[in-house]
Write an enzyme that holds these catalytic residues in place. Sequence first.
Site, PDB file in Angstrom:
ATOM      1  N   CYS A 100       9.557   1.864   3.631  1.00 41.51           N
ATOM      2  CA  CYS A 100      10.485   0.773   3.958  1.00 41.51           C
ATOM      3  C   CYS A 100      11.902   1.298   4.138  1.00 41.51           C
ATOM      4  O   CYS A 100      12.769   0.606   4.623  1.00 41.51           O
ATOM      5  CB  CYS A 100      10.454  -0.288   2.888  1.00 41.51           C
ATOM      6  SG  CYS A 100      11.169   0.282   1.354  1.00 41.51           S
ATOM      7  N   PHE A 129       0.818  -1.216   0.000  1.00 40.38           N
ATOM      8  CA  PHE A 129       0.000   0.000   0.000  1.00 40.38           C
ATOM      9  C   PHE A 129       0.847   1.261   0.000  1.00 40.38           C
ATOM     10  O   PHE A 129       0.384   2.322  -0.390  1.00 40.38           O
ATOM     11  CB  PHE A 129      -0.934   0.009   1.229  1.00 40.38           C
ATOM     12  CG  PHE A 129      -0.252   0.468   2.488  1.00 40.38           C
ATOM     13  CD1 PHE A 129      -0.149   1.828   2.773  1.00 40.38           C
ATOM     14  CD2 PHE A 129       0.323  -0.428   3.371  1.00 40.38           C
ATOM     15  CE1 PHE A 129       0.512   2.273   3.916  1.00 40.38           C
ATOM     16  CE2 PHE A 129       0.983  -0.004   4.506  1.00 40.38           C
ATOM     17  CZ  PHE A 129       1.078   1.354   4.783  1.00 40.38           C
ATOM     18  N   GLU A 185      -4.986  -3.766  -1.859  1.00 36.32           N
ATOM     19  CA  GLU A 185      -6.432  -3.484  -1.838  1.00 36.32           C
ATOM     20  C   GLU A 185      -6.742  -2.202  -1.055  1.00 36.32           C
ATOM     21  O   GLU A 185      -7.867  -1.735  -1.043  1.00 36.32           O
ATOM     22  CB  GLU A 185      -7.200  -4.688  -1.278  1.00 36.32           C
ATOM     23  CG  GLU A 185      -6.853  -5.124   0.136  1.00 36.32           C
ATOM     24  CD  GLU A 185      -5.657  -6.068   0.218  1.00 36.32           C
ATOM     25  OE1 GLU A 185      -4.629  -5.822  -0.458  1.00 36.32           O
ATOM     26  OE2 GLU A 185      -5.723  -7.048   1.003  1.00 36.32           O
ATOM     27  N   ARG A 186      -5.698  -1.636  -0.384  1.00 38.03           N
ATOM     28  CA  ARG A 186      -5.938  -0.416   0.384  1.00 38.03           C
ATOM     29  C   ARG A 186      -6.032   0.830  -0.505  1.00 38.03           C
ATOM     30  O   ARG A 186      -6.743   1.760  -0.207  1.00 38.03           O
ATOM     31  CB  ARG A 186      -4.805  -0.176   1.383  1.00 38.03           C
ATOM     32  CG  ARG A 186      -4.388  -1.392   2.156  1.00 38.03           C
ATOM     33  CD  ARG A 186      -4.778  -1.307   3.602  1.00 38.03           C
ATOM     34  NE  ARG A 186      -4.451  -2.552   4.263  1.00 38.03           N
ATOM     35  CZ  ARG A 186      -5.288  -3.585   4.376  1.00 38.03           C
ATOM     36  NH1 ARG A 186      -6.514  -3.512   3.892  1.00 38.03           N
ATOM     37  NH2 ARG A 186      -4.909  -4.691   4.973  1.00 38.03           N
ATOM     38  N   SER A 198       5.343  -6.959   3.439  1.00 33.92           N
ATOM     39  CA  SER A 198       5.909  -7.323   4.739  1.00 33.92           C
ATOM     40  C   SER A 198       6.669  -8.654   4.646  1.00 33.92           C
ATOM     41  O   SER A 198       6.412  -9.480   3.761  1.00 33.92           O
ATOM     42  CB  SER A 198       4.787  -7.425   5.773  1.00 33.92           C
ATOM     43  OG  SER A 198       3.848  -8.385   5.345  1.00 33.92           O
ATOM     44  N   LYS A 216      -1.191  -7.157  -9.163  1.00 34.16           N
ATOM     45  CA  LYS A 216      -2.154  -7.296  -8.053  1.00 34.16           C
ATOM     46  C   LYS A 216      -1.736  -6.258  -7.022  1.00 34.16           C
ATOM     47  O   LYS A 216      -0.875  -6.502  -6.188  1.00 34.16           O
ATOM     48  CB  LYS A 216      -2.070  -8.716  -7.487  1.00 34.16           C
ATOM     49  CG  LYS A 216      -3.325  -9.226  -6.781  1.00 34.16           C
ATOM     50  CD  LYS A 216      -3.810  -8.375  -5.635  1.00 34.16           C
ATOM     51  CE  LYS A 216      -3.015  -8.520  -4.360  1.00 34.16           C
ATOM     52  NZ  LYS A 216      -3.387  -7.484  -3.346  1.00 34.16           N
ATOM     53  N   GLU A 248       9.145  -4.094  13.146  1.00 34.74           N
ATOM     54  CA  GLU A 248       8.888  -2.934  12.292  1.00 34.74           C
ATOM     55  C   GLU A 248       7.592  -2.276  12.780  1.00 34.74           C
ATOM     56  O   GLU A 248       6.560  -2.934  12.867  1.00 34.74           O
ATOM     57  CB  GLU A 248       8.724  -3.408  10.844  1.00 34.74           C
ATOM     58  CG  GLU A 248       8.552  -2.283   9.859  1.00 34.74           C
ATOM     59  CD  GLU A 248       8.392  -2.781   8.420  1.00 34.74           C
ATOM     60  OE1 GLU A 248       7.736  -3.814   8.195  1.00 34.74           O
ATOM     61  OE2 GLU A 248       8.921  -2.112   7.517  1.00 34.74           O
TER      62      GLU A 248
END
Length: 499
Positions: free
Chosen positions: A281, A149, A176-177, A226, A173, A384
Amino acid sequence: MKELTHYIGGEHVKGTSGRFADVMNPATGEVQAKVPLASEAEVAKAVEIAAKAQPAWAATNPQRRARVLMKLVNLLNRDMDKLAEALSREHGKTLPDAAGDVQRGLEVVEYCIGAPQMLKGEFTDSAGPGIDMYSMRQPLGVTAGITPFNFPAMIPMWMFAPAIACGNAFILKPSERDPSVPLMLAELAEEAGLPKGILQVVNGDKVAVDAILHDPVIQSIGFVGSTPIAQYIYSTGCANGKRVQCFGGAKNHMIIMPDADMDQAADALVGAGYGAAGERCMAISVAVPVGDKTADALIEKLVPRIEKLKVGPYTGGKDVDYGPVVTAAAKANIERLVQSGVDQGAKLVVDGRGFKLQGYEDGFFVGPHLFDNVTPDMDIYKHEIFGPVLSTVRAKTYEEALGLAMDHEYGNGTAIFTRDGDTARDFAARINIGMVGINVPIPVPLAYHTFGGWKKSVFGDLNQHGPDAFKFYTRTKTVTARWPSGLKEGGEFHFKPMD
Ligand code: NAD
C-alpha cells in the site's frame, strides 16, 4: 490436501461450515492447502470465549501483560526464518521481504511493551474542596481485526499487539489467501504466556466479516484492505455502534525535481515501485518528473535498472528481486489494466507482457512494466493496480506535480526527491497526504509514530500503532471523587501540612 484450521479458545479447530477456500502457491499456481471459511456460529463461538476470558486479562496488571509481549518478541526472533518461509510460500514475496514483514510487526509488539507508561492516565489533585479527579484508560472488551493478504504478519501484529497490551481480547480474521502465519502468531502468543481466548484466529470471507460487523459483543473493528471494502466495513460497523478504523487503497506519487540526484531517484523508484511485485500500500505507482529534461533523464536511468530486475520464486535465491503476485485473478487484473494503458495511449517503455518463467509456467508472475506519457484521465492512473507497473506522468512545473498528487482520490503516501530544502518543506506542508517522504521513497513511520493516510485511503480518525493505538483500544473514564474528611466546616478545604 492440507486442511488449515481456526484458532479458537487456544486450540486448532477444524472448520464446520463445510465451506473452504483454496490457498495457492503463487509460484507454481498449485493449490497447497484448504482454509475453512467460518460460519456465523463459529464467529459467535470465538466471541463467547473471548468475552469470558477478557475480564481476567484486563485485571492482570499492565506490566505482567507487557511481559507476555516481551516474550513474544523473543519467540518471533527465534522463529523468524520459519515464519518468513511460511509467509513466502503462501504470499509469494521473497524471503528477505517476508522477514521484513515479520520484523515490522515485531517492532510494534516491542513498542507495546511500553503499554504501562501509555495507560497511566491523568490525575488532578484537589480539583475542588476535597475533590480529586482522575481519568483512566480502560480496555474496550472484545475487539476484532480484518486484515489483507499483502502483509499477513505485520498488519495482524499492528492490531493485536496494542489491543491485548491494553487488556482486550482480540479476534483476527486474516486474509483467506495466506492464513498460515496468522495462525502461527496466535500459537506463539500463547507460548509467550497469553491466556487462551485472548487472541483467536477465525478464518473466513464475507460471511465471517459480516458476523463480526453485526455481533453485539464486539466493541471495535480494525480493517486494512481495499477502499471499497474499507468503506463498507466503516459504514456498517459505525451504524452498529462500534469503534471502527479502516485503512484502504493507495496510489502513491513520487515527484522528481530537476535538481534531484537522478541515480538515487531511479534506484528508489525501482525499489519502491517493483519491490514485493508492487503489492504494497506504500508502493510508488506514479512517478512525476518535473520538466521534460528531468523526465527524459529519469526514464533513461530507469529502463536498464528495470530490465535487470530478476523475477522468480522465493526459493530462487538471493538474486530474486520480486516474486509472483498473489492470485491468478490479481494477475489478470494487472494485465487488463496494462492493456487499458496501451489502448488509452500511454507509452509502454518497458513491456513486461507475456512474461513466463521457465519451470513455473503456471505461476502468477508478472513482468515489470514502465509507462511514460500517462495522463490523469487514464485507468492506469485512476486505479490502484497493485502490481509491478510504474506510470510516469510528466509535469511542467512543481505546482502542477503537487496538484496531481493532491487531486488524486487516494492519499496514503507520497515522496519528493530534491536537493532544495525550500521545495521539500513546502511540499511537506501543503500536501494532503498522510505519510510523506523527502528523498525517502517509502516513508512508513516507525512503531512509535503512527501510520495512516488521508482521503480515500482511510476511514476513521485514529491511525495505526504509535500513541493512537492506545487511544483506539481503550476508552476514557473520568472519576470525580470527593471525601468528606477533606472538608472542614463551612465547606472549605482542610489542608493538613505534614510536619
Ligand atoms: P481486500 O479488501 O480484498 O481484503 C481485505 C480483507 O477484507 C480480507 O480479510 C478479506 O477476506 C476481506 N474481504 C474481502 N472482500 C470482502 C467483502 N466483500 N466483504 C467483507 N470482507 C471482505 O484487500 P486485499 O486484496 O487483501 O489487500 C490489498 C488492498 O489492501 C490494497 O488495496 C492495498 O492498498 C490495501 N492495503 C492498505 C493498507 C493501508 O494501510 N492503507 C495496507 C495494506 C494493504
